[in-house]
Design an enzyme around this catalytic site. Structure first.
Site, short mmCIF file in Angstrom:
data_model
loop_
_atom_site.label_atom_id
_atom_site.label_comp_id
_atom_site.label_asym_id
_atom_site.label_seq_id
_atom_site.Cartn_x
_atom_site.Cartn_y
_atom_site.Cartn_z
N LYS A 1 0.83 -1.22 0.00
CA LYS A 1 0.00 0.00 0.00
C LYS A 1 0.85 1.26 0.00
O LYS A 1 0.52 2.25 -0.63
CB LYS A 1 -0.93 0.02 1.22
N LYS B 1 -10.22 -2.87 -4.46
CA LYS B 1 -10.93 -1.59 -4.50
C LYS B 1 -10.02 -0.49 -5.02
O LYS B 1 -10.48 0.51 -5.57
CB LYS B 1 -11.32 -1.15 -3.07
N LYS C 1 -4.41 -9.13 -7.39
CA LYS C 1 -5.72 -9.47 -6.80
C LYS C 1 -6.76 -8.40 -7.17
O LYS C 1 -6.41 -7.23 -7.39
CB LYS C 1 -5.61 -9.67 -5.30
P1 TYM Z 1 -10.87 -5.44 3.27
O1 TYM Z 1 -12.03 -4.55 3.32
O2 TYM Z 1 -9.67 -5.02 2.49
O3 TYM Z 1 -11.30 -6.86 2.71
C1 TYM Z 1 -12.44 -7.50 3.26
C2 TYM Z 1 -12.40 -8.99 3.02
O4 TYM Z 1 -12.37 -9.29 1.61
C3 TYM Z 1 -11.30 -10.17 1.33
N1 TYM Z 1 -10.79 -9.88 -0.02
C4 TYM Z 1 -10.65 -10.80 -0.97
N2 TYM Z 1 -10.91 -12.11 -1.00
C5 TYM Z 1 -10.66 -12.77 -2.15
N3 TYM Z 1 -10.17 -12.17 -3.27
C6 TYM Z 1 -9.90 -10.85 -3.30
N4 TYM Z 1 -9.44 -10.26 -4.40
C7 TYM Z 1 -10.13 -10.09 -2.10
N5 TYM Z 1 -9.99 -8.78 -1.77
C8 TYM Z 1 -10.39 -8.68 -0.49
C9 TYM Z 1 -10.26 -9.87 2.41
O5 TYM Z 1 -9.36 -10.95 2.57
C10 TYM Z 1 -11.14 -9.65 3.60
O6 TYM Z 1 -11.51 -10.89 4.18
N6 TYM Z 1 -7.93 -6.25 7.07
C11 TYM Z 1 -9.27 -6.70 6.69
C12 TYM Z 1 -10.35 -6.04 7.51
C13 TYM Z 1 -10.30 -6.40 8.97
C14 TYM Z 1 -10.47 -7.70 9.54
C15 TYM Z 1 -10.36 -7.52 10.94
C16 TYM Z 1 -10.73 -8.95 9.00
C17 TYM Z 1 -10.06 -5.54 10.00
N7 TYM Z 1 -10.12 -6.21 11.18
C18 TYM Z 1 -10.48 -8.59 11.83
C19 TYM Z 1 -10.84 -10.03 9.89
C20 TYM Z 1 -10.72 -9.85 11.27
C21 TYM Z 1 -9.46 -6.46 5.19
O7 TYM Z 1 -8.73 -6.99 4.42
O8 TYM Z 1 -10.47 -5.68 4.77
#
Ligand code: TYM
Length: 342
Positions: A120, A207, A204
């Protein structure tokens, strides 16, 4: 480090999604779809992690709407607020408080290894917020404030989950409370664990990709979905017979995996059904399937979003429930650390 296998607390599921832009098919297949299945037999908390979102700039006027957008996506996908606790992170103080304590447990060297920060920040790490660097510590606090034992996430979160486990183990060890925190298990497996960009099968779906054609958003209508899949990068070949032949063709492998994840088939079954067919056949079939599965969710999401007050009420009620679980845990942490008056 202490033996983490003897944790005897209840099984509890926690996960979160950031309200920082449109949700896409990767978020749906990698995370939300699993949330729905898990809520049937488990105590589940599904959080909208607005504290994580502000590690990069968020417009204060848009943040409430973005938060409701994720809430609506959860509900429209089948997360049931009478079964699971759906709330936003900033409404429950335990997250920030425990994150501070964990800042004093986690080591700088551990955070320096986090690849997501490096990805990032790129070459601009000096200009990033301290919060972005500290992001995985807050994530550990999210999970452990509830002593959650299981965490459904996509594959990109594997390293963050390892850090959560390290923090739990070090806290238990340093304060000599061997089984206070569980060692949370990531639940990653499944065909949607790593959905790739439609424009580049080695990146991947995200967003933050500047190309909207790289992803299917949960707000895309049927025409947009069909157009994006039609334009998805492929090659001049046909759908092969074996998984081995997909190894050198990441874009094709990705489309096959998306088909598998949406249909409930395995990748092999998709190959059996389509091997020898060109993309003139496969892409329209994938577009139809995606529209069939995603359009009802988009429609329902829009219906939820038309009543923001109701969404606010659902979130506020759930935040109270979440605090009821987390507050006594964080209060125990205060006592364990030894604060005067704790
Ligand atoms: P975020 O919002 O970036 O992603 C949310 C979830 O979507 C999954 N994800 C994907 N899965 C498959 N293929 C993709 N291309 C892809 N892009 C995103 C992410 O793995 C995630 O499960 N850091 C976390 C948010 C968070 C969290 C937590 C998760 C904050 N605290 C505690 C679990 C437990 C995240 O990646 O958000």
């Amino acid at each position: 480090m202490s033996d983490q296998t003897k944790y005897e607390g209840p099984k509890r599921v926690f996960s979160g999604i950031q309200p920082s832009g449109d949700m896409h098919l990767g978020n749906y297949l990698g995370a939300i779809k699993k949330f729905v299945d898990l809520q049937e037999d488990n105590e589940c908390l599904y959080c909208i992690v607005d504290l994580h979102a502000i590690t990069v700039w968020q417009d204060p006027k848009l943040l409430p709407e973005q938060t409701r957008h994720i809430a609506a996506a959860y509900l429209a996908s089948g997360v049931d607020p009478s079964k699971a606790i759906v709330y936003n992170q900033s409404a429950v103080r335990a997250h920030t408080e425990l994150a501070w304590y964990f800042n004093c447990v986690a080591r700088v060297g551990w955070l320096n290894r986090m690849t997501q920060f490096k990805d990032k920040a790129g070459k601009n790490s000096e200009k990033m917020s301290v919060g972005l660097y500290d992001y995985p510590v807050l994530q550990a606090a999210d999970i452990l404030a509830f002593k959650a034992t299981h965490v459904p996430v996509g594959e990109d979160q594997k390293q963050h989950l390892e850090l959560s486990r390290d923090i739990a183990a070090k806290f238990n060890h340093d304060f000599n409370v061997p089984h206070f925190f569980p060692s949370p298990e990531p639940m990653i497996k499944g065909p949607g664990a790593r959905v790739m960009s439609l424009r580049d099968g080695t990146a991947k779906m995200s967003k933050s990709d500047p190309s909207d054609n790289s992803r299917i958003n949960l707000t895309d209508d049927a025409d947009k979905i069909a157009k994006k899949i039609r334009k998805a990068k492929t090659d001049a070949g046909v759908i092969p017979e074996s998984l081995k032949e997909l190894e050198e063709r990441p874009e094709v492998a990705n489309l096959v995996s998306i088909y598998a994840a949406l249909s409930g088939m395995t990748d092999e079954q998709v190959l059996t059904q389509y091997s020898g067919q060109g993309f003139g056949v496969f892409k329209p079939a994938l577009a139809d399937l995606t529209v069939e599965k995603m359009s009802p969710i988009t429609d329902l999401m829009n219906r939820y979003l038309s009543d923001p007050e109701e969404l606010n009420r659902i979130l506020a009620k759930a935040a109270d429930k979440a605090a009821e679980i987390a507050d006594p845990i964080v209060s125990d942490v205060r006592k364990i650390i030894g604060f005067c008056g704790a």
